[in-house]
Design an enzyme around this catalytic site. Structure first.
Site, short mmCIF file in Angstrom:
data_model
loop_
_atom_site.label_atom_id
_atom_site.label_comp_id
_atom_site.label_asym_id
_atom_site.label_seq_id
_atom_site.Cartn_x
_atom_site.Cartn_y
_atom_site.Cartn_z
N GLN A 17 0.84 -1.20 0.00
CA GLN A 17 0.00 0.00 0.00
C GLN A 17 0.88 1.25 0.00
O GLN A 17 0.64 2.20 -0.74
CB GLN A 17 -0.88 0.03 1.25
CG GLN A 17 -2.12 -0.83 1.22
CD GLN A 17 -3.00 -0.52 2.42
OE1 GLN A 17 -2.55 -0.50 3.56
NE2 GLN A 17 -4.27 -0.28 2.18
N TRP A 18 1.88 1.24 0.85
CA TRP A 18 2.76 2.40 1.07
C TRP A 18 3.49 2.77 -0.21
O TRP A 18 3.65 3.96 -0.53
CB TRP A 18 3.75 2.02 2.17
CG TRP A 18 4.50 3.12 2.83
CD1 TRP A 18 5.17 4.15 2.23
CD2 TRP A 18 4.71 3.28 4.24
NE1 TRP A 18 5.79 4.93 3.16
CE2 TRP A 18 5.52 4.43 4.42
CE3 TRP A 18 4.32 2.56 5.36
CZ2 TRP A 18 5.94 4.86 5.67
CZ3 TRP A 18 4.72 3.00 6.61
CH2 TRP A 18 5.52 4.14 6.76
N ILE A 19 3.94 1.77 -0.98
CA ILE A 19 4.78 2.04 -2.15
C ILE A 19 4.00 2.72 -3.27
O ILE A 19 4.59 3.23 -4.23
CB ILE A 19 5.44 0.73 -2.65
CG1 ILE A 19 6.73 1.02 -3.43
CG2 ILE A 19 4.45 -0.08 -3.49
CD1 ILE A 19 7.83 1.59 -2.60
N ARG A 72 4.63 7.23 -4.87
CA ARG A 72 5.83 7.06 -5.69
C ARG A 72 6.74 8.29 -5.67
O ARG A 72 7.57 8.44 -6.56
CB ARG A 72 5.42 6.72 -7.13
CG ARG A 72 4.62 5.42 -7.23
CD ARG A 72 4.26 5.09 -8.67
NE ARG A 72 3.37 6.06 -9.25
CZ ARG A 72 2.03 6.03 -9.12
NH1 ARG A 72 1.47 5.09 -8.40
NH2 ARG A 72 1.28 6.95 -9.68
N ALA A 128 15.34 -9.90 0.14
CA ALA A 128 15.19 -11.33 0.44
C ALA A 128 15.89 -12.19 -0.60
O ALA A 128 15.82 -13.41 -0.53
CB ALA A 128 13.71 -11.69 0.52
N LEU A 156 9.11 17.07 2.62
CA LEU A 156 7.98 17.36 3.51
C LEU A 156 6.67 17.52 2.75
O LEU A 156 5.62 17.06 3.23
CB LEU A 156 8.29 18.63 4.31
CG LEU A 156 7.21 19.08 5.31
CD1 LEU A 156 6.94 18.00 6.34
CD2 LEU A 156 7.62 20.39 5.98
N HIS A 157 6.70 18.13 1.58
CA HIS A 157 5.47 18.30 0.81
C HIS A 157 4.82 16.95 0.51
O HIS A 157 3.62 16.76 0.75
CB HIS A 157 5.76 19.04 -0.50
CG HIS A 157 4.65 18.97 -1.50
ND1 HIS A 157 3.42 19.56 -1.28
CD2 HIS A 157 4.58 18.37 -2.72
CE1 HIS A 157 2.63 19.33 -2.33
NE2 HIS A 157 3.31 18.60 -3.20
N ARG A 163 -3.11 8.70 4.66
CA ARG A 163 -2.91 7.50 5.47
C ARG A 163 -3.17 7.70 6.96
O ARG A 163 -3.34 6.72 7.68
CB ARG A 163 -1.49 6.96 5.25
CG ARG A 163 -1.19 6.61 3.80
CD ARG A 163 -2.19 5.62 3.23
NE ARG A 163 -1.82 5.20 1.88
CZ ARG A 163 -2.49 4.30 1.16
NH1 ARG A 163 -3.57 3.74 1.67
NH2 ARG A 163 -2.09 3.98 -0.06
#
Length: 301
Positions: A109-111, A114, A123, A213-214, A223
């Protein structure tokens, strides 16, 4: 446990070192440097490095030769103006590098954001630890009947216990097979880059995530929102606390205009004007769909 004793010793050693500098320093952020903030059952967020502070935002906005500070009041007023009018580049002058340990499904989700630089634990080269995210019982919920991507009522009793047992059993079975496949005792052993395909999405990974920061505030607006999935929202909440100490003026403006504010369509704004004039506006006369009207009413409280 987010950190092993050896890892905590490394953190303590890092925090024990100080270096004189001429660069801008945020006292609030200095308190967070290297410290692991626990998140979920095995995860954490920690600040590795940062650049800039509230004054750096103002310096960039004014294109100043010095720190850019006329006065504390002027700086806070300027930052609020920049946030209110959706200026972005002054906020891009501040950056932060985070070390995050998180479940793979949260990382995916986080990725989607972009606009950061990311380097994830490999891994292919290393063996992943036997650490899985297992939700606390109060976070086991049924599918929402009104939101196709959300949760409904909390599972209870035997059903909750059965789900937890399935999650634990499946995760450990998959890891047992992972170990068996990569073992070189009496066999060649499957390559790690192939064996990892059998691991579940709740296994923990780690990465370094560097962002300005933006774009960080954009991430937090989405999120840290109450509608975001719990497992990523708790990471965003932890980062919010860090940002509030790092750039307090910017974060206060962010809370006011982004997190606490609302954006309305032209149709919704017209409805507000009609209501202020005393007209009774309904969904049927609003020009909105049922979904838009429901969100509009929720915004008005």
């Amino acid at each position: 446990m987010p950190l092993t004793p050896d890892q905590q010793a490394e953190v303590d050693a890092q925090r024990g070192q100080t270096t004189p500098t001429r660069r801008a320093v945020s006292p609030g952020m200095e308190q967070h440097l290297y410290t692991a903030i626990p998140v979920l059952d095995h995860g954490f967020v920690r600040v590795i490095d940062y650049m800039g502070d509230d004054a750096a935002i103002c310096q960039a906005a004014r294109v100043s030769y010095g720190r850019g500070t006329k006065s504390v009041q002027n700086d806070e007023g300027l930052i609020r103006y920049l946030m209110r009018h959706w200026h972005s580049t002054p906020f891009e002058m501040c950056e932060v590098k985070l070390h995050v340990k998180l479940p793979v499904f949260v990382a995916r989700q986080w990725i989607r954001h972009r606009t950061a630089n990311v380097n994830e634990y490999s891994a292919r080269y290393s063996i992943l630890d036997r650490e899985f995210y297992i939700p606390a019982p109060e976070h086991l919920a049924a599918q929402s009947v009104v939101n196709n991507q959300g949760r409904g009522a909390t599972l209870e009793g035997e059903e909750a216990a059965r789900v937890l047992e399935i999650l634990k059993t499946d995760a450990n079975r998959a890891y047992d097979h992972y170990e068996q496949m990569i073992s070189q005792e009496g066999q060649a052993g499957l390559a790690r880059e192939l064996a990892r395909m059998n691991l579940p999405a709740n296994i923990y990974t780690q990465w370094y995530w560097k962002v300005d920061l933006h774009n960080l505030l954009h991430f937090l607006r989405l999120r840290a929102d109450a509608h975001a999935q719990y497992e990523i929202r708790v990471y965003a909440d932890a980062i919010c606390n860090v940002v509030a100490d790092w750039v307090p003026f910017a974060y206060k403006a962010f809370e006011d205009y982004r997190m606490g504010g609302a954006t309305m369509s032209a149709t919704a704004l017209d409805c507000v004007r009609r209501m202020l004039k005393g007209e009774e506006v309904t969904q049927e006369t609003s020009g909105m769909s049922k979904g838009e009207w429901r969100e509009f009413i929720d915004t008005l409280g």
